[in-house]
Design an enzyme around this catalytic site. Structure first.
Site: not given
Ligand code: ADP
Ligand code: ASP
Ligand code: MG
Length: 815
Positions: A579, A609, A613, A664, A678, A682, A797
Site C-alpha cells: 500500500k 484494500v 475483494l 497471519g 493501515d 485504505k 489472508g
C-alpha cells in the site's frame, strides 16, 4: 534432372554428411541429380577471418588454419575407406597448401584486396565438394565432380556481384551436352570473373549457384536443404512461435529474404522466377516435413501477412535543412551520389515537409555514404542550407511482408500500435510502393521484442503472453506462484493467456530465466540464485525487454515501491499489494497514475484494500460510468475485525492480538494495524479513487490505544503496554456489550472528510454480523443513495490476497 543444394548447416559433421547421402540416394532413384554443396558449417567465416588477421600481421590466423586442416582431413578419414584415401588426401592437401600460400602473401604484403577475399572465401566449397564427391564415388554411385568456377561467370563490376548469364548458361549447357553420369557434384558459392580469376557469389551464395544450374538446365524444381523446416513466418531462432509457411510466391520470398530471412539468398529467386521454376525449401534432418514451396502464386493459403523479418546490420543517414525544401532535383542529386558510390539504399523515407530525407544503408557503407554526400553538398552545408549528414547507429529494420497487404486496410496501424504499446520507439517508417512490405526502423535492442510482438499480433490468434517478474515470495507470493502453476492450462485454453514468470526475488536471493522459471521447483532454484538487489532486478527486467512485462510486488517494503516509477516509465506494468506507494503523498500517487497512462502500462493495486475483494475495481467502474460517491462506510481491517470479534474480555486483549499475529492476520508489526494507520491508508486510497486530493494527515483518527503504546518502537514494549492498559480495553468491551452492540473499527468518507476509529454498532447495522477477518464496504453514490452498493467478504489472508493479485494480472491480460 533434379537440382539439390545442401547448406553448411547440413554439413557440419561427417555424421550429417552421411545423412545427406541418404537423401541424395533417394532422389537418385527418381532422376539424374545435380547436388550443390556449401562449405562445411562455419568454414567460410573462418576463411575470411584468417584473411583479416593475416592482413593485420596477426599470426593467430595460423591456428585457425590448422584447425580447418584437421577438420577436413578428419572428414576424409571418417567418410572414405583407408585404401581409397590417398588421391583425395592429396587433392585436399594441394588446396590447403594453396590457401596457406595465399595467406602468407596477405601476411607479408600486409594487404587484403577485395579480389583476394573472394579467392580465399571460395576454398570452403571446393574442399567440401571434393571430399563429398569422393565419398559418393566410394558408395558406388556413378558421380562426376564439376568445378563451378569454370562454368559460372561473373561480370567485372566494382564490388557488387552480377552474373554474366549469357556466358554462364552457355557454359552449363555445353558442359552437360556430353555427360551422362547419374550424379553431379558441384561446389556452391564459387565462380570466376570475366578474366578467369576465381570469385564468389556473395555470402549465402550457394543457394544462388543451385538456381543458376537449375535455370540453365531448365529443371522443374530446385530443392534447398537446410536446418529448418522451410521458410518461417519469422526467424525461428528469435521467435519461438514462428512456423513454416507451406507455400509462398516468388515476390513474397523475395521480400522476406531481402529483409533478412537468411534461409534463402535473395538473388536466388531471379533466374528461377524468369523460368517459373519452383523452389522447395526442406529440412535435411526432417525430410518428412512438408517444407516451403516457392512458386508463381500462393493462392492456396489465404493470408494478409506472410512473414516478419528484420535486418540488423544497417545504419540510418539523416539529411535535413531548409535548402531541400521545394528545390526540384534535390533527391535526384542525392540518390545519384549514392548510385555513383555503388551504395545500396535499403529503405527511404522523406517527410512531407521535404525538410529531411532519411535512408538506411548497410553498416559498412554508412561512412562512405556520409563522406560522399557531405562532399557533394559541400556548398549547401557551408551556407547552412543543409546540415551535414548524421549517422544513426544501433538501429534495425523490422518488416511485415505479404502479397495481399495492399488490399487490406489498417495493417500498418495495427503494426505500429502493437510496437507502441510495447514501448518500442519507431525511428522511421517506409511502405514500399508494391505495398508488399511495411518497414519500421527501431532500436537494435528492441528487435527480439518487436518480432515477437508482431508475430503474436499477426500470427498467433489470439493468445497473449504475460511476462511476470515477482518480488516477495513469502506467504502471499508463494500462494500466487501456486495459483499460477495450477491455472496455467486454464488461462491458456479459456482466456488465451500465456503467463510466464521470468524473475523471482525474496530479500536474499533472486533468479531469472528468459524462457520462464519452472514453477514446480522454484524454491530450490531460487535458493541457488544470485544475491538479491533491487537495482539489478530492474536492470534485468529492462534487459529482457519482453512485451507485456509485469512487475509484481508482494512485499510491504517502501524500498521496493520506490522502484515503481522506473518500471512504469519503461512500459512495465506494476501489480502490487503493497500500500505504501498509493498511500504516499498525493503527488506521488498522481505521478504513478500519469506514468502508467503515458507509457501504456497498467498500475493495479486491487489488494491494497480488502485483499482479494473487488473493491477498487468496483469503485473505478462506478466513477468511470459517471456515478459520484457521496459516502463510503467500511470495515477495512481484517486484523482489527478479527481482534474485536475474538476479544470477549475473558482472555486479556494482548493475548488476542498475539493470536491474530500467529494466524497471519496482522502485519509483522501489529501496531500498524491496531493504531489504525493501515485502515487510514485504505480509506485514503478509496478517497483518492473517488476523486479527492487527500493526504494521510487529512484523515482523522480516533485512537483507542494510549499515546504511550503508540510511541513504542518494538513489539515487546508494545505488548507490555497493552497488558498494562487491559482495564481500559475491558471497559470499552463492557460498555458495548451492555447495549448489546458490537465493536467495529470503522472507516468513513463523507463530503471529502475521512475519519477512522472504533465504533460500537447495534444489531440493525450492516456491520454487526461481520465475522472473523471479513471486510465490508458500503458505497453510497448518486445511483445508490439509500441502499448502498455493498462489497463484503474475507478481507485478509495470503490465499485471497494472492488471488486478488492474480485477478489484477488477468485484468492486464484482457486489456
Ligand atoms: P544453410 O547453411 O542451410 O544455407 P543458413 O544458415 O544460410 O543455412 O539459413 C538457415 C537459417 O536461416 C535458419 O537456421 C534460421 O536461423 C535463419 N532464418 C532467418 N529467418 C528465417 C525464416 N524466416 N525462416 C527460416 N529460417 C530463417
Ligand atoms: N559458404 C558460403 C557462406 O557461408 C555460402 C553459403 O553457405 O551459401 O556464405
Ligand atoms: Mg544459406
Amino acid at each position: 534432372m533434379k537440382v539439390l543444394k545442401f547448406g553448411g548447416t547440413s554439413l557440419a559433421s561427417p555424421e550429417r554428411i552421411k545423412l545427406v547421402a541418404k537423401t541424395v540416394q533417394k532422389h537418385l532413384k527418381e532422376d539424374k541429380t545435380l547436388v550443390v554443396f556449401s562449405a562445411f558449417g562455419g568454414v567460410t567465416n573462418d576463411l575470411l577471418e584468417m584473411a583479416d588477421l593475416a592482413s593485420r600481421e596477426d599470426l593467430a590466423y595460423k591456428e585457425i588454419l590448422i584447425k580447418n586442416e584437421k577438420r577436413h582431413l578428419e572428414a576424409v578419414r571418417e567418410l572414405i575407406p583407408v585404401n581409397a584415401q590417398s588421391s583425395i588426401l592429396s587433392k585436399v592437401k594441394t588446396e590447403l597448401n594453396r590457401l596457406e600460400t595465399l595467406y602468407e602473401g596477405v601476411y607479408l604484403l600486409n594487404e587484403l584486396s577485395n579480389k583476394t577475399r573472394h579467392v580465399v572465401a571460395g576454398f570452403g566449397e571446393v574442399l567440401s565438394s571434393l571430399i563429398i564427391a569422393e565419398y559418393f564415388k566410394n558408395l558406388g554411385i556413378n558421380s562426376q565432380y564439376i568445378d563451378s568456377r569454370e562454368l559460372i561467370v561473373c561480370k567485372n563490376t566494382n564490388e557488387k556481384v552480377q552474373v554474366n548469364y549469357a556466358q554462364t548458361n552457355a557454359n552449363i549447357e555445353k558442359y552437360f551436352e556430353a555427360k551422362d553420369a547419374s550424379l553431379y557434384i558441384a561446389p556452391g558459392f564459387v565462380s570466376r570473373n570475366e578474366q578467369g580469376v576465381p570469385s564468389t557469389l556473395g555470402r549465402g551464395g550457394s543457394d544462388f549457384t543451385a538456381a543458376l544450374y537449375g535455370a540453365a538446365l531448365d529443371v522443374k524444381e530446385v530443392l534447398i536443404y537446410t536446418d529448418v523446416n522451410g521458410m518461417y513466418t519469422a526467424n525461428p531462432q528469435i521467435v519461438p512461435h514462428a512456423y513454416p509457411l507451406k507455400d509462398i510466391s516468388y515476390q513474397e520470398a523475395m521480400e522476406l529474404s531481402h529483409f533478412g530471412a537468411k534461409v534463402l539468398y535473395p538473388p536466388t529467386l531471379q533466374p528461377l522466377l524468369d523460368k517459373q521454376i519452383n523452389i522447395l525449401i526442406k529440412n535435411t534432418f526432417k525430410p518428412d516435413e512438408t517444407g516451403t514451396l516457392i512458386s508463381k502464386s500462393s493462392e492456396k493459403n489465404f493470408r494478409w501477412v506472410t512473414g516478419i523479418t528484420h535486418i540488423d546490420s544497417i545504419k540510418l543517414l539523416n539529411i535535413e535543412g531548409s535548402g531541400m525544401v521545394g528545390i526540384p532535383g534535390f533527391s535526384k542529386r542525392f540518390f545519384e551520389v549514392l548510385f555513383q558510390e555503388n551504395i545500396n539504399v535499403v529503405l527511404i523515407t522523406q517527410a512531407s515537409s521535404e525538410h529531411s530525407i532519411c535512408i538506411a544503408v548497410k553498416d559498412d557503407e554508412a561512412e562512405l555514404a556520409k563522406e560522399a554526400l557531405d562532399e557533394a553538398f559541400e556548398v549547401e552545408i557551408q551556407y547552412k542550407k543543409i546540415k551535414p549528414v548524421e549517422i544513426e547507429d544501433n538501429v534495425a529494420i523490422v518488416a511485415l511482408v505479404g502479397d495481399r497487404m495492399k488490399s487490406h486496410h489498417g495493417l500498418s496501424g495495427k503494426m505500429f500500435s502493437a510496437l507502441g504499446n510495447n514501448n518500442i520507439n519507431i525511428r522511421a517508417i517506409a511502405q514500399g510502393s508494391s505495398e508488399r512490405n511495411i518497414s519500421a526502423v527501431i532500436s537494435k535492442k528492441d528487435v527480439k521484442k518487436a518480432l515477437n510482438t508482431l508475430h503474436e499480433q499477426f500470427f498467433e490468434v489470439p493468445s497473449k503472453e504475460l511476462n511476470l517478474f515477482i518480488t516477495g515470495v513469502g506467504n502471499v507470493g508463494s500462494k500466487l506462484l501456486n495459483q499460477l502453476k495450477k491455472q496455467e492450462k486454464f488461462l491458456l485454453e479459456k482466456l488465451r493467456l500465456k503467463v510466464r514468470v521470468h524473475g523471482l526475488s525474496n530479500s536474499r536471493k533472486m533468479l531469472f530465466d528468459e524462457n520462464g522459471i519452472d514453477l514446480q521447483n522454484w524454491e530450490e532454484v531460487l535458493e541457488k540464485g544470485e544475491k538479491a538487489d533491487k537495482a539489478e532486478f530492474f536492470k534485468k527486467v529492462d534487459e529482457f525487454n519482453l512485451r507485456n512485462s509485469i512487475f509484481v510486488d508482494n512485499t510491504a517494503s517502501p524500498e521496493i515501491s520506490a522502484w515503481y516509477k522506473e518500471y512504469l516509465a519503461n512500459s512495465v506494468s506494476v501489480v502490487t499489494c503493497n500500500k505504501i506507494a498509493c498511500a504516499d503523498s498525493f503527488e506521488n500517487y498522481q505521478e504513478l497514475q500519469n506514468l502508467a497512462r503515458e507509457y501504456g502500462a497498467s498500475f493495479l493495486y486491487e489488494t491494497n484494500v480488502g485483499a482479494g475483494l473487488p473493491i477498487i475495481d468496483t469503485l473505478k467502474n462506478l466513477v468511470a460510468s459517471g456515478d459520484r460517491v457521496t459516502k463510503i462506510q467500511a470495515v477495512l481491517s481484517g486484523s482489527l475485525n478479527f481482534v474485536f470479534n475474538t476479544y470477549k474480555a475473558e482472555d486479556p486483549f494482548y493475548k488476542t492480538v498475539e493470536m491474530a499475529m500467529e494466524e497471519g492476520y496482522t502485519e509483522p508489526d501489529p501496531k500498524i494495524d491496531l493504531s489504525g494507520v493501515d485502515v487510514a491508508r485504505k480509506i485514503l486510497i478509496l478517497a483518492r479513487e473517488s476523486g479527492y486530493e487527500m493526504e494521510l494527515e487529512d484523515i482523522e483518527s480516533e485512537d483507542f490505544l494510549s499515546q504511550e503504546s503508540l510511541a513504542t518502537t518494538n513489539n515487546e514494549d508494545f505488548f507490555e503496554l497493552l497488558k498494562k492498559d487491559e482495564p481500559k480495553f475491558q471497559e470499552i468491551y463492557r460498555s458495548a456489550a451492555k447495549k448489546g452492540e458490537q465493536l467495529k473499527y470503522v472507516a468513513q468518507l463523507e463530503d471529502g472528510k475521512a475519519v477512522v476509529g472504533l465504533q460500537s454498532v447495534d444489531s440493525q447495522h450492516p456491520f454487526y454480523n461481520l465475522s472473523g477477518s471479513d471486510n465490508i464496504v458500503l458505497f453510497f453514490t448518486e445511483r445508490y443513495p439509500e441502499q448502498p452498493l455493498i462489497v463484503k467478504g474475507a478481507g485478509a489472508g495470503a490465499e485471497v490476497t494472492a488471488s486478488g493479485i492474480f485477478a489484477d494480472v488477468i485484468r492486464i491480460g484482457k486489456k
